[in-house]
Scaffold this active site. Structure first.
Site, mmCIF file in Angstrom:
data_model
loop_
_atom_site.group_PDB
_atom_site.id
_atom_site.type_symbol
_atom_site.label_atom_id
_atom_site.label_comp_id
_atom_site.label_asym_id
_atom_site.label_seq_id
_atom_site.Cartn_x
_atom_site.Cartn_y
_atom_site.Cartn_z
ATOM 1 N N LYS A 61 -47.675 -72.184 -32.662
ATOM 2 C CA LYS A 61 -47.564 -72.175 -31.268
ATOM 3 C C LYS A 61 -47.858 -70.899 -30.916
ATOM 4 O O LYS A 61 -47.554 -69.630 -31.425
ATOM 5 C CB LYS A 61 -45.949 -72.205 -30.812
ATOM 6 N N LYS A 85 -41.956 -63.702 -33.285
ATOM 7 C CA LYS A 85 -41.343 -64.090 -32.079
ATOM 8 C C LYS A 85 -40.411 -65.472 -31.975
ATOM 9 O O LYS A 85 -39.452 -65.517 -31.506
ATOM 10 C CB LYS A 85 -42.365 -64.096 -30.838
ATOM 11 N N LYS A 97 -52.490 -68.181 -32.461
ATOM 12 C CA LYS A 97 -52.981 -67.804 -31.488
ATOM 13 C C LYS A 97 -54.558 -67.871 -31.502
ATOM 14 O O LYS A 97 -55.146 -68.091 -32.460
ATOM 15 C CB LYS A 97 -53.009 -65.996 -31.189
ATOM 16 N N THR A 181 -42.479 -65.899 -18.347
ATOM 17 C CA THR A 181 -42.667 -64.827 -19.252
ATOM 18 C C THR A 181 -42.276 -63.881 -18.488
ATOM 19 O O THR A 181 -41.583 -62.610 -18.887
ATOM 20 C CB THR A 181 -44.303 -64.709 -19.605
ATOM 21 N N SER A 341 -42.355 -72.865 -23.260
ATOM 22 C CA SER A 341 -43.163 -73.784 -23.673
ATOM 23 C C SER A 341 -42.687 -74.538 -24.828
ATOM 24 O O SER A 341 -42.653 -75.609 -24.684
ATOM 25 C CB SER A 341 -44.301 -72.867 -24.492
#
Ligand SMILES: NC(=O)C1=CN([C@@H]2O[C@H](COP(=O)(O)OP(=O)(O)OC[C@H]3O[C@@H](n4cnc5c(N)ncnc54)[C@H](OP(=O)(O)O)[C@@H]3O)[C@@H](O)[C@H]2O)C=CC1
Ligand SMILES: O=C(O)CCC(=O)C(=O)O
Length: 408
Positions: A61, A85, A97, A181, A341
């Site tokens: 993710k 994270k 990413k 965020t 998410s």
């Protein structure tokens, strides 16, 4: 930076050599060329990347970034941070990413759409709701995610909303994801203020970056009563010790595409802005903006890492020696995005929609728990908040790797 930080956490955890090696290196690094016909008729070939750090705890993710500085190394570091994270937040994901080295500010909507669609087509063998789920990051947004959904669904022959998160709500995106965020950044800042005995309504904040994260952090902080004295973006920096009106600034940015020349504030040098006195300094743009040359000059009480990797290891050492700045490390501070998410992915898999209030309240519960875990671990083990947060994340991944074992 990501490797150095990992090594510090792994040293603390005294990780077994086999698990340590397996945690450190990415599983897959994918590079593709993305040819795009520019509006002037020329063809330009862009380089696109996706790094899938590990899939031991679930699909990878993480965001997709469009920025001129994107490189395989940057994306690999960002993917590594996503691991820790997700694990820190207890989400069933590995880290990923991606990015395309391009300047989205100089591209038309047609060019951006074609580039995104071609990149997605090249990525089809490597992505899926159980393999790799992308989301917005710098230079991308809900529209980018809608194009990816369309390409993937067209190939599947049916709508697959769980292929990405951060989609528009009308395409089964989650309520609350756009602001998640920034909302989480503001929430963790308020928790830090509480620990330091600072009242939100008497506090000031300076924010670098007025994109998705910076702007939503600013809205939420302003709603809490915090005075925002400085804001910068790529066009410049603005300063008003009495407070910048965020709604008026948003209107100005919509018209002029930047914070520069906002009538409700003075201009200030962007570098100088970072070292002005404030209660919270919020880097919400690029990596490595707090470095050896400015770390000693910071005059904030709280450094809230809304961006990924804004502080270099050299600056970390200076801040640790100073001991007077409360660090909210990136993997905690900006974890609100990936947490919502996750909520979006769960809603898509269940064909169910939650309300914004439900989403934000669940988010705050999870952030509060992670915040307290990091504080407790740091205090108990007499270590920095950064090493504590990373050690907690790395430990979760290491446990799974050790339990799954290694095929001889
Ligand atoms: N979007 C998300 O959900 C998440 C994002 N993050 C991280 O947050 C950070 C920001 O991402 P996001 O808000 O999504 O990105 P956006 O592209 O929406 O915004 C980026 C902002 O940074 C500004 N910026 C770019 N270069 C500079 C510079 N040199 N000095 C000052 N400002 C600059 C941009 O200015 P301009 O608009 O003028 O180009 C823009 O205001 C990144 O590190 C990202 O990885 C982390 C977790 C989740
Ligand atoms: O929302 C997501 O899946 C990823 C967000 C992200 O890229 C990040 O946390 O850095």
């Amino acid at each position: 930076m990501a490797s150095t930080q990992f090594d510090r956490a792994a040293d603390y955890l005294d990780l077994d050599q086999s698990v340590r090696e397996r945690c450190k290196w990415p599983k897959r690094l994918i590079t593709v060329t993305v040819p795009v016909q520019r509006d002037n008729g020329d063809t330009e070939v862009f380089f696109g990347y996706r790094v899938q750090h590990h899939l031991s705890r679930g699909p990878v993710k993480g965001g997709l970034r469009f920025h001129p500085n994107v490189s395989i190394g940057e994306v690999a570091a960002l993917a590594m941070w996503m691991n820790w994270k997700c694990a820190l937040m207890g989400l069933p994901y590995g880290g990923g990413k991606g990015g395309i080295a391009c300047d989205p500010r100089s591209m038309s909507t047609r060019e951006l759409e074609n580039m995104t669609r071609r990149f997605t087509t090249e990525m089809l063998p490597f992505i899926g709701p159980e393999t790799d789920v992308m989301a917005p990051d710098m230079g991308t947004n809900a529209q980018t995610m809608a194009w990816i959904t369309d390409v993937y669904s067209t190939h599947a022959g049916h709508l697959v909303p769980s292929i990405v998160t951060g989609k528009p709500v009308e395409l089964l995106g989650s309520e609350g994801r756009t602001q998640a965020t920034g909302h989480g950044v503001a929430f963790t800042i308020s928790r830090a203020f509480y620990k330091l005995g600072i009242e939100d309504t008497k506090a000031t904040a300076i924010i670098q970056g007025f994109g998705n994260v910076g702007a939503h952090a600013a809205y939420t902080l302003a709603r809490y009563g915090v005075t925002i004295t400085g804001i910068s973006d790529i066009t410049g920096a603005i300063w008003n010790p009495k407070g910048i009106d965020i709604n008026q600034l948003t209107e100005h940015v919509a018209k002029t595409h930047g914070v520069k020349d906002f009538p409700g504030a003075d201009a200030i040098d962007p570098e100088e802005m970072l070292t002005q006195p404030c209660d919270a300094l919020v880097p919400a743009a690029l990596e490595q903006v707090i470095h050896a040359d400015n770390a000693g000059k910071l005059q904030c009480r709280v450094l809230a890492e809304a961006a990924n990797g804004p502080t270099t290891p050299e600056a970390d050492t200076i801040l640790e020696e100073r001991g007077d700045i409360f660090l909210i490390p990136d993997v905690l501070c900006n974890a609100g995005g990936v947490t919502v998410s996750y909520f979006e992915w769960v809603q898509n898999l269940q064909h169910y929609q939650w309300s914004e209030q439900e989403v934000l309240s669940k988010l705050e519960t999870m952030l509060e728990k992670a915040f307290e875990n990091v504080m407790h671990f740091a205090e108990t083990n007499q270590m920095s908040h950064r090493v504590a947060a990373l050690a907690l994340g790395v430990h979760e991944v290491a446990k799974v790797k050790a339990t799954r074992g290694l095929f001889p």
